[in-house]
Design an enzyme around this catalytic site. Structure first.
Site, PDB file in Angstrom:
ATOM      1  N   HIS A  65      15.583 -35.886 -12.612  1.00  0.00           N
ATOM      2  CA  HIS A  65      15.131 -36.390 -11.315  1.00  0.00           C
ATOM      3  C   HIS A  65      13.641 -36.139 -11.097  1.00  0.00           C
ATOM      4  O   HIS A  65      13.179 -36.157  -9.961  1.00  0.00           O
ATOM      5  CB  HIS A  65      15.969 -35.771 -10.196  1.00  0.00           C
ATOM      6  CG  HIS A  65      17.419 -36.121 -10.301  1.00  0.00           C
ATOM      7  ND1 HIS A  65      17.895 -37.393 -10.120  1.00  0.00           N
ATOM      8  CD2 HIS A  65      18.500 -35.368 -10.644  1.00  0.00           C
ATOM      9  CE1 HIS A  65      19.209 -37.421 -10.310  1.00  0.00           C
ATOM     10  NE2 HIS A  65      19.599 -36.198 -10.642  1.00  0.00           N
ATOM     11  N   GLU A  76       5.408 -13.722 -13.827  1.00  0.00           N
ATOM     12  CA  GLU A  76       4.771 -12.566 -13.210  1.00  0.00           C
ATOM     13  C   GLU A  76       4.134 -11.612 -14.208  1.00  0.00           C
ATOM     14  O   GLU A  76       3.104 -11.020 -13.896  1.00  0.00           O
ATOM     15  CB  GLU A  76       5.708 -11.829 -12.252  1.00  0.00           C
ATOM     16  CG  GLU A  76       6.910 -11.182 -12.883  1.00  0.00           C
ATOM     17  CD  GLU A  76       7.774 -10.462 -11.845  1.00  0.00           C
ATOM     18  OE1 GLU A  76       8.980 -10.367 -12.067  1.00  0.00           O
ATOM     19  OE2 GLU A  76       7.238  -9.981 -10.825  1.00  0.00           O
ATOM     20  N   CYS A 107       0.846  -1.182   0.000  1.00  0.00           N
ATOM     21  CA  CYS A 107       0.000   0.000   0.000  1.00  0.00           C
ATOM     22  C   CYS A 107       0.889   1.243   0.000  1.00  0.00           C
ATOM     23  O   CYS A 107       1.995   1.237   0.521  1.00  0.00           O
ATOM     24  CB  CYS A 107      -0.932   0.094   1.199  1.00  0.00           C
ATOM     25  SG  CYS A 107      -1.949  -1.378   1.410  1.00  0.00           S
ATOM     26  N   LYS A 138      10.223 -13.882 -14.492  1.00  0.00           N
ATOM     27  CA  LYS A 138       9.729 -12.754 -15.300  1.00  0.00           C
ATOM     28  C   LYS A 138       8.507 -13.186 -16.120  1.00  0.00           C
ATOM     29  O   LYS A 138       7.514 -12.473 -16.196  1.00  0.00           O
ATOM     30  CB  LYS A 138      10.806 -12.230 -16.254  1.00  0.00           C
ATOM     31  CG  LYS A 138      11.962 -11.514 -15.631  1.00  0.00           C
ATOM     32  CD  LYS A 138      11.652 -10.100 -15.142  1.00  0.00           C
ATOM     33  CE  LYS A 138      11.218 -10.087 -13.705  1.00  0.00           C
ATOM     34  NZ  LYS A 138      12.172  -9.914 -12.682  1.00  0.00           N
ATOM     35  N   ASN A 175      -0.762   1.830   6.032  1.00  0.00           N
ATOM     36  CA  ASN A 175       0.044   0.834   5.304  1.00  0.00           C
ATOM     37  C   ASN A 175       0.707  -0.052   6.349  1.00  0.00           C
ATOM     38  O   ASN A 175       1.369   0.450   7.255  1.00  0.00           O
ATOM     39  CB  ASN A 175       1.114   1.558   4.468  1.00  0.00           C
ATOM     40  CG  ASN A 175       2.177   0.609   3.962  1.00  0.00           C
ATOM     41  OD1 ASN A 175       1.895  -0.547   3.674  1.00  0.00           O
ATOM     42  ND2 ASN A 175       3.403   1.083   3.868  1.00  0.00           N
ATOM     43  N   GLY A 176       0.505  -1.356   6.234  1.00  0.00           N
ATOM     44  CA  GLY A 176       1.096  -2.284   7.204  1.00  0.00           C
ATOM     45  C   GLY A 176       0.060  -3.312   7.621  1.00  0.00           C
ATOM     46  O   GLY A 176      -0.958  -3.479   6.941  1.00  0.00           O
ATOM     47  N   TRP A 183      -2.861  -2.672  -1.673  1.00  0.00           N
ATOM     48  CA  TRP A 183      -2.561  -4.057  -2.049  1.00  0.00           C
ATOM     49  C   TRP A 183      -3.180  -4.899  -0.945  1.00  0.00           C
ATOM     50  O   TRP A 183      -2.744  -4.856   0.211  1.00  0.00           O
ATOM     51  CB  TRP A 183      -1.057  -4.277  -2.126  1.00  0.00           C
ATOM     52  CG  TRP A 183      -0.679  -5.630  -2.629  1.00  0.00           C
ATOM     53  CD1 TRP A 183      -0.599  -6.035  -3.929  1.00  0.00           C
ATOM     54  CD2 TRP A 183      -0.302  -6.771  -1.839  1.00  0.00           C
ATOM     55  NE1 TRP A 183      -0.209  -7.348  -3.994  1.00  0.00           N
ATOM     56  CE2 TRP A 183      -0.016  -7.827  -2.733  1.00  0.00           C
ATOM     57  CE3 TRP A 183      -0.185  -7.007  -0.467  1.00  0.00           C
ATOM     58  CZ2 TRP A 183       0.376  -9.085  -2.305  1.00  0.00           C
ATOM     59  CZ3 TRP A 183       0.210  -8.260  -0.039  1.00  0.00           C
ATOM     60  CH2 TRP A 183       0.484  -9.283  -0.965  1.00  0.00           C
ATOM     61  N   ARG A 210       3.165   0.293  -5.313  1.00  0.00           N
ATOM     62  CA  ARG A 210       3.011  -0.351  -4.005  1.00  0.00           C
ATOM     63  C   ARG A 210       1.687  -1.100  -3.884  1.00  0.00           C
ATOM     64  O   ARG A 210       1.419  -1.743  -2.868  1.00  0.00           O
ATOM     65  CB  ARG A 210       3.093   0.701  -2.893  1.00  0.00           C
ATOM     66  CG  ARG A 210       4.392   1.466  -2.887  1.00  0.00           C
ATOM     67  CD  ARG A 210       4.404   2.514  -1.811  1.00  0.00           C
ATOM     68  NE  ARG A 210       4.490   1.938  -0.488  1.00  0.00           N
ATOM     69  CZ  ARG A 210       5.618   1.625   0.128  1.00  0.00           C
ATOM     70  NH1 ARG A 210       6.760   1.838  -0.460  1.00  0.00           N
ATOM     71  NH2 ARG A 210       5.613   1.100   1.336  1.00  0.00           N
ATOM     72  N   GLU A 244      15.385 -16.641 -12.960  1.00  0.00           N
ATOM     73  CA  GLU A 244      14.914 -15.262 -13.152  1.00  0.00           C
ATOM     74  C   GLU A 244      14.105 -15.137 -14.448  1.00  0.00           C
ATOM     75  O   GLU A 244      13.081 -14.455 -14.485  1.00  0.00           O
ATOM     76  CB  GLU A 244      16.123 -14.310 -13.127  1.00  0.00           C
ATOM     77  CG  GLU A 244      15.823 -12.841 -13.377  1.00  0.00           C
ATOM     78  CD  GLU A 244      14.873 -12.206 -12.369  1.00  0.00           C
ATOM     79  OE1 GLU A 244      14.536 -12.824 -11.351  1.00  0.00           O
ATOM     80  OE2 GLU A 244      14.437 -11.074 -12.646  1.00  0.00           O
ATOM     81  N   LYS A 293       5.214  -3.925  -5.943  1.00  0.00           N
ATOM     82  CA  LYS A 293       6.673  -3.847  -6.062  1.00  0.00           C
ATOM     83  C   LYS A 293       7.365  -3.913  -4.708  1.00  0.00           C
ATOM     84  O   LYS A 293       8.443  -4.460  -4.578  1.00  0.00           O
ATOM     85  CB  LYS A 293       7.044  -2.546  -6.773  1.00  0.00           C
ATOM     86  CG  LYS A 293       8.494  -2.542  -7.169  1.00  0.00           C
ATOM     87  CD  LYS A 293       8.749  -1.687  -8.363  1.00  0.00           C
ATOM     88  CE  LYS A 293      10.165  -1.847  -8.836  1.00  0.00           C
ATOM     89  NZ  LYS A 293      10.413  -3.156  -9.451  1.00  0.00           N
TER      90      LYS A 293
HETATM   91  C1  F6R Z   1      10.213  -9.730  -9.370  1.00  0.00           C
HETATM   92  C2  F6R Z   1      10.289  -8.804  -8.268  1.00  0.00           C
HETATM   93  C3  F6R Z   1      10.217  -9.347  -6.894  1.00  0.00           C
HETATM   94  C4  F6R Z   1      11.213  -8.608  -5.983  1.00  0.00           C
HETATM   95  C5  F6R Z   1      11.025  -9.049  -4.527  1.00  0.00           C
HETATM   96  C6  F6R Z   1      12.052  -8.401  -3.617  1.00  0.00           C
HETATM   97  O1  F6R Z   1      10.326  -9.078 -10.590  1.00  0.00           O
HETATM   98  O2  F6R Z   1      10.409  -7.630  -8.463  1.00  0.00           O
HETATM   99  O3  F6R Z   1      10.444 -10.718  -6.860  1.00  0.00           O
HETATM  100  O4  F6R Z   1      12.507  -8.899  -6.425  1.00  0.00           O
HETATM  101  O5  F6R Z   1       9.746  -8.704  -4.105  1.00  0.00           O
HETATM  102  O6  F6R Z   1      11.957  -7.018  -3.658  1.00  0.00           O
HETATM  103  P1  F6R Z   1      13.118  -6.096  -3.134  1.00  0.00           P
HETATM  104  O7  F6R Z   1      14.274  -6.255  -4.047  1.00  0.00           O
HETATM  105  O8  F6R Z   1      12.562  -4.719  -3.138  1.00  0.00           O
HETATM  106  O9  F6R Z   1      13.460  -6.576  -1.743  1.00  0.00           O
END
Ligand code: F6R
Length: 590
Positions: free
Chosen positions: A490, A474, A2, A471, A100-101, A74, A27, A467, A585
């Site tokens: 395996h 998500e 949030c 990507k 927020n929290g 969120w 957020r 990774e 994010k």
């Molecule tokens: C994926 C992504 C998330 C962040 C994760 C950690 O694209 O962005 O997996 O990497 O939430 O976030 P930070 O780096 O802000 O601790």
């Protein structure tokens, strides 16, 4: 997660709140709302949907007044609905609150209040305006009431509140969730992240853990946990060099992918003395533990290989959400290398706090200056990536890798050599971004109807497979798994069938000859093999060509086409890659 904002000043509050909130949508974007104060009344609007949708539905821009608070959500407690959107009010609509929290003891508080207060949502946050109301009715001012309320709350919070009885102030408080004040001649601002103040003011005051604040048109008062007044002068921020518009790009994600050469160059520019000081700390301890989540954890996994290969230092990578279960092994001989773009990820902060208690040294690699993680750490290296707006991390991933390479080369007393190598690899990335033009786009179109992807690699490249899969999951909502190629046989091999896409990250390095048999095993079962390599191999059905670089640096170049492939896959599925569903994010909940 949030995002919360507040404004008091000369300008129409609604437009300021919407402008600042729009920069915090990373957020959360499940629902949004604002509340303003005008002629002794609170005016509020909120609904489910993104900020723009809610503005259109509820005409938030029309709310009157020069003071107000706002929220972008969120969802954690309570589904995505208008009722659960913030702001929340007390029963008389005299107090409005954004939060927020997570209030962990909200059930107990709600039970206590239920007899005399009417609850309209399923959220944990709604207890706050009702608690404030209780204290205000005993004769306390809004800030005195907030100081009492926060003593009753368990969990994490950044709170802003306004009251129609005291229309000249916004009160706020924070614990384990960020809150920052922005100062300007036209008024004063509050927000979860200074990014909200971009283009408005670069003078900020950081609010510390446990503090409460009162913000008026002309001033700011800060109180510590004991209620004593604290003096703190504004500081100047210059950490957001980045442009906050999409420019010529359709989406931030694409823009940020293309910003990577510049981001790497900025990350390379570190204070040598600071890098050396961190290297000395690392050499001094017995155990090095990398901790991070998601994409940042993938960077850590690569960092572990680089530390070992360049400097002979063995480090463990512990997923931040699992860190607490290993805490018995942490002591003053442990150095925790915490990696986080936001510096606000709750799991990372939790692990770091626990490790600190056990006497561990904390070094962090962070993008957001003065974030909670940066402030908890003994030493910090900043990524200097500028704002990353797309929810999927791209340029901060390669910036994290850059910092890890720098540290590894510093540990091996080859710092200048490391910097030079990074500079020449960056030029190759730049060339490959130009060369890619349509390649990953065409492939994404071709594979647009595929639902399961397997990404395989070996050694240092394994985390690139993970990774690349993350990507794709998500942003394109496609099932994808990334795994060490040797593990396929395996179990996962059972899922490979005629036409199953297998993306093999196989640069021409020390892993190349070893991965070929694994690729052959999938091809023998009908897999459609997409090879990401600088060397052609007849097993490939598709070849994503990458430039040759010194073998340690392949992760920096192999990830680029995988980011682009995920991006194009999202666009071909008519999805917004900047705002994937259910994600945010900055993950400030555990
Ligand atoms: C994926 C992504 C998330 C962040 C994760 C950690 O694209 O962005 O997996 O990497 O939430 O976030 P930070 O780096 O802000 O601790």
């Amino acid at each position: 997660m949030c995002g919360i904002v507040g404004y008091i000043g000369e300008k129409p509050a609604a437009s300021v709140l919407l402008d600042t909130l729009s920069r915090l949508e990373y957020r959360g974007y499940d629902s949004a709302g604002i509340a303003t104060l005008y002629q002794g009344q609170i005016h509020a609007g909120k609904d489910a949907g993104s900020l723009m949708e809610v503005v259109a539905k509820q005409h938030l821009d029309m709310l009157p007044g020069n003071i107000g608070i706002g929220h972008t959500r969120w969802a954690t407690h309570g589904g995505i609905s208008a009722a659960n959107a913030h702001p929340h009010m007390d029963c008389d609509n005299e107090i409005a609150v954004v939060h927020n929290g997570i209030i962990e003891n909200y059930e107990i508080l709600r039970q206590r209040l239920k007899g005399t207060h009417r609850f309209l949502s399923q959220t944990d946050s709604e207890v706050i305006p009702h608690l404030l109301d209780e204290y205000v009715h005993t004769g306390l001012s809004l800030e005195q009431a907030l100081q009492k309320v926060v003593k009753e709350l368990e969990g994490s919070y950044a709170i802003l509140a306004i009251s129609s009885r005291e229309p000249d102030k916004i009160v706020g408080a924070r614990r384990e969730s960020p809150l920052i004040i922005g100062i300007s001649p036209e008024g004063n601002y509050l927000a979860s992240d200074a990014l909200a103040f971009h283009g408005i003011t670069d003078r900020v005051i950081l609010i510390e853990e446990g503090e409460c604040v009162v913000v008026t048109r002309v001033g700011v008062s800060i109180y510590n946990e004991s209620g004593e007044k604290v003096k703190r002068a504004p500081i100047k921020t210059d950490w957001y060099h980045g442009e906050l518009s999409k420019g010529l790009y359709d989406y931030f994600m694409l823009k940020e992918i293309h910003e990577q050469p510049a981001a790497i160059r900025r990350a390379v520019c570190q204070e040598t003395a600071e890098v050396m000081a961190i290297a000395a700390e690392i050499r001094r301890v017995k155990h090095v533990v990398f901790t991070a989540c998601g994409t940042s954890r993938h960077a850590a996994l690569i960092g572990r290989y680089v530390f070992s290969k360049v400097a002979g230092i063995f480090g463990e990578v512990v997923m931040a959400s699992e860190f607490e279960y290993f805490i018995e092994s942490v002591d003053s001989q442990t150095l925790v290398l915490a990696i986080s773009q936001s510096g606000e990820t709750a799991d990372v902060l939790d692990g770091v706090r626990r490790a600190k208690v056990k006497g561990a040294k904390i070094i962090s690699l962070v993008n957001t200056v003065d974030s909670s993680l940066a402030r908890l750490s003994d030493r910090v290296l900043y990524m200097k990536s500028g704002p990353e707006v797309g929810v999927a991390a791209t340029k901060t991933f390669t910036a994290q890798l850059t910092l890890l390479y720098l540290l590894a080369f510093a540990l091996a007393d080859k710092y200048e050599e490391g910097k030079n190598q990074l500079t020449s690899v960056t030029a190759k990335i730049e060339e490959s971004l130009v060369a890619d033009a349509d390649e990953t786009n065409d492939l994404a179109l071709k594979l647009k109807n595929q639902h399961d992807f397997y990404f395989i690699a070996r050694g240092i490249n394994f985390a690139v497979a993970a990774e690349g899969a993350l990507k794709l999951k998500e942003v394109a909502y496609v099932h994808a798994e990334g795994m060490p190629a040797g593990e396929l046989k395996h179990g996962t091999l059972a899922l490979i069938d005629r036409g199953t896409p297998v993306v093999a990250i196989c640069p021409h390095d020390y892993t190349f000859d070893e991965i070929l048999p694994n690729i052959a095993e999938t091809a023998a079962r009908g897999a459609y093999v997409i090879g990401v390599s600088d060397k052609f191999e007849s097993l490939f059905n598709e070849w994503i060509r990458i430039p040759p670089v010194p073998e340690l640096f392949y992760p920096l170049v192999t990830i680029i086409p995988l980011q682009l492939f995920a991006y194009h896959s999202a666009v071909f599925r008519a999805l917004d890659p900047d705002k994937p569903r259910n994600l945010a994010k900055s993950v400030t909940v555990k």
